[in-house]
Design a protein around this motif. Structure first.
Motif, PDB file in Angstrom:
ATOM      1  N   ILE A  73      36.508  62.925  42.195  1.00 25.47           N
ATOM      2  CA  ILE A  73      36.319  61.494  41.938  1.00 25.47           C
ATOM      3  C   ILE A  73      34.912  61.267  41.407  1.00 25.47           C
ATOM      4  O   ILE A  73      33.944  61.799  41.943  1.00 25.47           O
ATOM      5  CB  ILE A  73      36.507  60.657  43.228  1.00 25.47           C
ATOM      6  N   ASN A  74      34.823  60.475  40.336  1.00 30.76           N
ATOM      7  CA  ASN A  74      33.542  60.004  39.817  1.00 30.76           C
ATOM      8  C   ASN A  74      33.488  58.501  40.028  1.00 30.76           C
ATOM      9  O   ASN A  74      34.491  57.812  39.843  1.00 30.76           O
ATOM     10  CB  ASN A  74      33.416  60.276  38.311  1.00 30.76           C
TER      11      ASN A  74
ATOM     12  N   THR B 132      33.247  51.754  37.948  1.00 31.90           N
ATOM     13  CA  THR B 132      34.390  52.482  37.422  1.00 31.90           C
ATOM     14  C   THR B 132      34.638  53.701  38.309  1.00 31.90           C
ATOM     15  O   THR B 132      33.725  54.488  38.547  1.00 31.90           O
ATOM     16  CB  THR B 132      34.148  52.947  35.973  1.00 31.90           C
ATOM     17  N   VAL B 133      35.868  53.836  38.793  1.00 28.04           N
ATOM     18  CA  VAL B 133      36.271  54.986  39.597  1.00 28.04           C
ATOM     19  C   VAL B 133      37.184  55.832  38.725  1.00 28.04           C
ATOM     20  O   VAL B 133      38.159  55.332  38.161  1.00 28.04           O
ATOM     21  CB  VAL B 133      37.018  54.548  40.877  1.00 28.04           C
ATOM     22  N   GLU B 134      36.859  57.114  38.586  1.00 27.49           N
ATOM     23  CA  GLU B 134      37.682  58.053  37.825  1.00 27.49           C
ATOM     24  C   GLU B 134      38.166  59.135  38.772  1.00 27.49           C
ATOM     25  O   GLU B 134      37.376  59.725  39.500  1.00 27.49           O
ATOM     26  CB  GLU B 134      36.882  58.684  36.694  1.00 27.49           C
ATOM     27  N   LEU B 135      39.470  59.391  38.754  1.00 29.75           N
ATOM     28  CA  LEU B 135      40.069  60.395  39.620  1.00 29.75           C
ATOM     29  C   LEU B 135      40.807  61.395  38.738  1.00 29.75           C
ATOM     30  O   LEU B 135      41.711  61.009  37.994  1.00 29.75           O
ATOM     31  CB  LEU B 135      41.042  59.732  40.601  1.00 29.75           C
TER      32      LEU B 135
ATOM     33  N   ILE C  55      40.606  43.592  39.405  1.00 26.66           N
ATOM     34  CA  ILE C  55      40.661  45.057  39.377  1.00 26.66           C
ATOM     35  C   ILE C  55      41.840  45.507  38.516  1.00 26.66           C
ATOM     36  O   ILE C  55      42.938  44.958  38.615  1.00 26.66           O
ATOM     37  CB  ILE C  55      40.778  45.622  40.804  1.00 26.66           C
ATOM     38  N   SER C  56      41.614  46.516  37.677  1.00 27.91           N
ATOM     39  CA  SER C  56      42.674  47.074  36.834  1.00 27.91           C
ATOM     40  C   SER C  56      42.630  48.598  36.909  1.00 27.91           C
ATOM     41  O   SER C  56      41.605  49.185  37.255  1.00 27.91           O
ATOM     42  CB  SER C  56      42.516  46.605  35.388  1.00 27.91           C
ATOM     43  N   ALA C  57      43.772  49.227  36.583  1.00 30.83           N
ATOM     44  CA  ALA C  57      43.854  50.687  36.624  1.00 30.83           C
ATOM     45  C   ALA C  57      44.724  51.184  35.476  1.00 30.83           C
ATOM     46  O   ALA C  57      45.643  50.483  35.030  1.00 30.83           O
ATOM     47  CB  ALA C  57      44.436  51.150  37.955  1.00 30.83           C
ATOM     48  N   LYS C  58      44.406  52.401  35.002  1.00 29.63           N
ATOM     49  CA  LYS C  58      45.219  53.031  33.959  1.00 29.63           C
ATOM     50  C   LYS C  58      45.135  54.547  34.122  1.00 29.63           C
ATOM     51  O   LYS C  58      44.179  55.076  34.704  1.00 29.63           O
ATOM     52  CB  LYS C  58      44.767  52.611  32.565  1.00 29.63           C
TER      53      LYS C  58
ATOM     54  N   THR D 186      41.800  55.845  35.937  1.00 32.61           N
ATOM     55  CA  THR D 186      40.574  55.068  35.827  1.00 32.61           C
ATOM     56  C   THR D 186      40.816  53.700  36.441  1.00 32.61           C
ATOM     57  O   THR D 186      41.741  53.000  36.035  1.00 32.61           O
ATOM     58  CB  THR D 186      40.145  54.907  34.352  1.00 32.61           C
ATOM     59  N   VAL D 187      40.006  53.337  37.430  1.00 31.99           N
ATOM     60  CA  VAL D 187      40.106  52.041  38.090  1.00 31.99           C
ATOM     61  C   VAL D 187      38.830  51.268  37.759  1.00 31.99           C
ATOM     62  O   VAL D 187      37.732  51.727  38.062  1.00 31.99           O
ATOM     63  CB  VAL D 187      40.273  52.182  39.622  1.00 31.99           C
ATOM     64  N   GLU D 188      38.995  50.114  37.127  1.00 35.69           N
ATOM     65  CA  GLU D 188      37.865  49.253  36.766  1.00 35.69           C
ATOM     66  C   GLU D 188      37.702  48.183  37.834  1.00 35.69           C
ATOM     67  O   GLU D 188      38.651  47.460  38.155  1.00 35.69           O
ATOM     68  CB  GLU D 188      38.100  48.579  35.411  1.00 35.69           C
ATOM     69  N   LEU D 189      36.507  48.079  38.384  1.00 35.02           N
ATOM     70  CA  LEU D 189      36.176  47.109  39.428  1.00 35.02           C
ATOM     71  C   LEU D 189      35.105  46.167  38.879  1.00 35.02           C
ATOM     72  O   LEU D 189      33.912  46.469  38.958  1.00 35.02           O
ATOM     73  CB  LEU D 189      35.656  47.831  40.676  1.00 35.02           C
ATOM     74  N   PRO D 190      35.526  45.041  38.297  1.00 34.34           N
ATOM     75  CA  PRO D 190      34.524  44.137  37.715  1.00 34.34           C
ATOM     76  C   PRO D 190      33.647  43.500  38.788  1.00 34.34           C
ATOM     77  O   PRO D 190      34.100  43.239  39.898  1.00 34.34           O
ATOM     78  CB  PRO D 190      35.363  43.087  36.996  1.00 34.34           C
ATOM     79  N   LYS D 191      32.403  43.275  38.419  1.00 36.11           N
ATOM     80  CA  LYS D 191      31.471  42.629  39.350  1.00 36.11           C
ATOM     81  C   LYS D 191      31.588  41.115  39.225  1.00 36.11           C
ATOM     82  O   LYS D 191      31.938  40.589  38.163  1.00 36.11           O
ATOM     83  CB  LYS D 191      30.027  43.053  39.030  1.00 36.11           C
ATOM     84  N   LEU D 192      31.298  40.440  40.323  1.00 29.32           N
ATOM     85  CA  LEU D 192      31.249  38.983  40.309  1.00 29.32           C
ATOM     86  C   LEU D 192      30.076  38.547  39.449  1.00 29.32           C
ATOM     87  O   LEU D 192      28.991  39.125  39.521  1.00 29.32           O
ATOM     88  CB  LEU D 192      31.073  38.428  41.721  1.00 29.32           C
ATOM     89  N   VAL D 193      30.315  37.539  38.634  1.00 28.16           N
ATOM     90  CA  VAL D 193      29.255  37.019  37.778  1.00 28.16           C
ATOM     91  C   VAL D 193      28.550  35.912  38.536  1.00 28.16           C
ATOM     92  O   VAL D 193      29.175  34.928  38.937  1.00 28.16           O
ATOM     93  CB  VAL D 193      29.826  36.478  36.451  1.00 28.16           C
TER      94      VAL D 193
END
Length: 140
Positions: free
Chosen positions: A33-34, A43-46, A110-113, A120-127
């Motif tokens: 995992i990165n 960003t989480v990459e597995l 949150i989105s994943a592909k 790859t899981v994208e975890l957007p930050k709160l603005v």
């Protein structure tokens, strides 16, 4: 009562035959995992080579943590009535990882592909909206 004799050499012979450098025994290891951070997201990459989108389950649990599950079942069958198996390989992979999310993650964004063997899981930050502190104060 007579002691039962077992052919204990049979498993050894097959292990010696199949567990070699040319045909190594399958190892059970956790995927790599990165986790990366940018100004806008985490960003989480597995790494999961050979896995399909259907093999994954990504969700937020009741405690607000990110849960990544991976499960893949494979059974290699050869249908030949003239052959009996001395050793048969089944493949089953199961993995689960829970990640505690930082407070600044926008959980509903949150989105994943899965692409090229990487989830790859994208975890957007709160603005954070910056409120202007400076203002004109009227004198009464």
């Amino acid at each position: 009562m007579m002691p039962m004799m077992r052919n204990s050499w049979i498993p050894t012979v097959f292990n010696d035959l199949f567990d070699t450098d040319f045909m190594p025994k399958a190892n059970c290891t956790a995927p790599a995992i990165n986790v990366k951070e940018s100004d806008k997201a985490y960003t989480v990459e597995l790494a999961a080579p050979g896995m399909k989108k259907e093999d994954f389950n990504v969700h937020i649990n009741d405690e607000g943590n990110l849960v990544i599950k991976l499960e893949q079942k494979q059974e290699h069958k050869e249908e030949d009535k003239n052959v009996r198996y001395l050793r048969r390989e089944f493949s089953y992979s199961k993995y689960e990882q829970t990640l505690i999310l930082p407070d600044d993650v926008k959980k509903d964004g949150i989105s994943a592909k899965v692409e090229h063997g990487v989830l790859t899981v994208e975890l957007p930050k709160l603005v954070e909206e910056k409120v202007k502190v400076s203002r004109q104060i009227d004198i009464a």
